[in-house]
Design a protein around this motif. Sequence first.
Motif, PDB file in Angstrom:
ATOM      1  N   GLU A  80       0.621  -1.226   0.178  1.00  0.00           N
ATOM      2  CA  GLU A  80       0.079   0.230   0.144  1.00  0.00           C
ATOM      3  C   GLU A  80       0.407   1.654   0.679  1.00  0.00           C
ATOM      4  OE1 GLU A  80      -3.503   1.987   0.342  1.00  0.00           O
ATOM      5  OE2 GLU A  80      -3.430   0.122  -0.173  1.00  0.00           O
ATOM      6  N   GLU A  81       1.705   0.825   0.884  1.00  0.00           N
ATOM      7  CA  GLU A  81       2.841   2.825   1.045  1.00  0.00           C
ATOM      8  C   GLU A  81       3.496   3.230  -0.212  1.00  0.00           C
ATOM      9  OE1 GLU A  81       2.775   0.366   5.058  1.00  0.00           O
ATOM     10  OE2 GLU A  81       2.720  -0.272   2.863  1.00  0.00           O
ATOM     11  N   GLN A  84       0.853   4.275  -3.068  1.00  0.00           N
ATOM     12  CA  GLN A  84       0.853   5.414  -2.631  1.00  0.00           C
ATOM     13  C   GLN A  84       1.723   6.469  -3.496  1.00  0.00           C
ATOM     14  OE1 GLN A  84      -0.490   5.702   1.515  1.00  0.00           O
ATOM     15  NE2 GLN A  84      -2.253   4.483   1.485  1.00  0.00           N
ATOM     16  N   GLU A  87       1.521   6.584  -6.601  1.00  0.00           N
ATOM     17  CA  GLU A  87       0.485   7.345  -7.645  1.00  0.00           C
ATOM     18  C   GLU A  87       0.671   8.922  -7.241  1.00  0.00           C
ATOM     19  OE1 GLU A  87      -4.164   6.567  -7.313  1.00  0.00           O
ATOM     20  OE2 GLU A  87      -2.792   6.405  -5.538  1.00  0.00           O
ATOM     21  N   LYS A 142      -4.749   0.659  -9.682  1.00  0.00           N
ATOM     22  CA  LYS A 142      -5.238   0.937  -8.386  1.00  0.00           C
ATOM     23  C   LYS A 142      -6.017  -0.357  -7.484  1.00  0.00           C
ATOM     24  CE  LYS A 142      -7.277   4.692  -5.643  1.00  0.00           C
ATOM     25  NZ  LYS A 142      -7.182   6.440  -5.467  1.00  0.00           N
ATOM     26  N   LYS A 145      -4.137  -2.641  -6.948  1.00  0.00           N
ATOM     27  CA  LYS A 145      -2.377  -2.246  -6.115  1.00  0.00           C
ATOM     28  C   LYS A 145      -1.484  -2.951  -7.257  1.00  0.00           C
ATOM     29  CE  LYS A 145      -4.079  -0.011  -2.454  1.00  0.00           C
ATOM     30  NZ  LYS A 145      -5.479   0.027  -3.372  1.00  0.00           N
ATOM     31  N   TYR A 165       6.302  11.724   2.763  1.00  0.00           N
ATOM     32  CA  TYR A 165       5.626  10.923   3.295  1.00  0.00           C
ATOM     33  C   TYR A 165       6.022  10.116   4.633  1.00  0.00           C
ATOM     34  CZ  TYR A 165       3.016   6.747   2.777  1.00  0.00           C
ATOM     35  OH  TYR A 165       1.828   5.044   2.758  1.00  0.00           O
TER      36      TYR A 165
END
Length: 314
Positions: A80-81, A84, A87, A142, A145, A165
């Motif tokens: 997920e990190e 993100q 993206e 998305k 992922k 981040y």
Amino acid sequence: MSLVTYAHANEFHEFSSKCMGTDFKILIDHDSEKNSSIAAYAAFQEANRLNLIFSDYDSESELSQLSNSSYSSQKVKLSEELFQVLEFSKSLAVETEGAFDPTLGQLSRLWRISRFRKSLPSVISIEKAMDRVGSQHLILSKPQKEATLLKPGIILDLGGIAKGYTADRMMLILKNMGFERCLIDAGGDLTLGKRPRQRKGWKIQVGGIKHPDLPMMTLENCSVATSGDSSQFVEINDRKYSHIVNPRTGYGLENLTQVTVIAPNGISADSLATALSVLGPDQTKEFEILKEKEGIRAFFVTQKNDNQILDILQ
């Protein structure tokens, strides 16, 4: 990297650790030094965990493994990190027409060698590296992922965004543990929590290129990042080339411009400071990069002969 000082640092509990190849510091305004230490340790642990994801120096990092997948063009499932950050990076690359680009790793490595040797890369080597730069070669899905690199030899580099981040995530750790009055210095990029007790805010002084109208800032619940070629550069044949590489030309910046960005969070401040350094004040105005962004200010200081010119955009 930002050049900053923060007033009254000796009044708070201060903790430091090596993270992401630089010095990270945490200031906490709290009665208990012991509990502050526990919270700071948890935040540093988070930074080290994220470094195992984002590092382009570590061949085993998730980012490096994704770069290696470019030779097969296979879809890669991401954390997920990482998703993100990629993206956000790709969106900013499109918005700035390539002034910020997470795929410039070939150029970054080329210029690291050049700074060490103090000699310019050859034209041929720059052309080869430029052929492997372009956010259009990074495809993100998305729902799943997943990411795909369409160009063999692309190397991803998150040096202009990862610290911001990471500071955001560290701040979240601290706040979730009940420590809201704190400051995170991620190698010079600052993420600020709630203002200290008995203070109107965290006092931040930007260094580097000086200008009499560059303000001492009193801030809270935001992030500050400074980027530019005023302090980190290599001089070759009487020309100064910044450590910041322009993805659109393949060369280190020579514009002698410093930009400080104030934004609601670290990921925005860090990445925009890099992007706006490449664009400069005139192109930033032309592209209207900041027009639809709330809570963002940019302070440009440009050295021209013996004069410093200040542009404030928001």
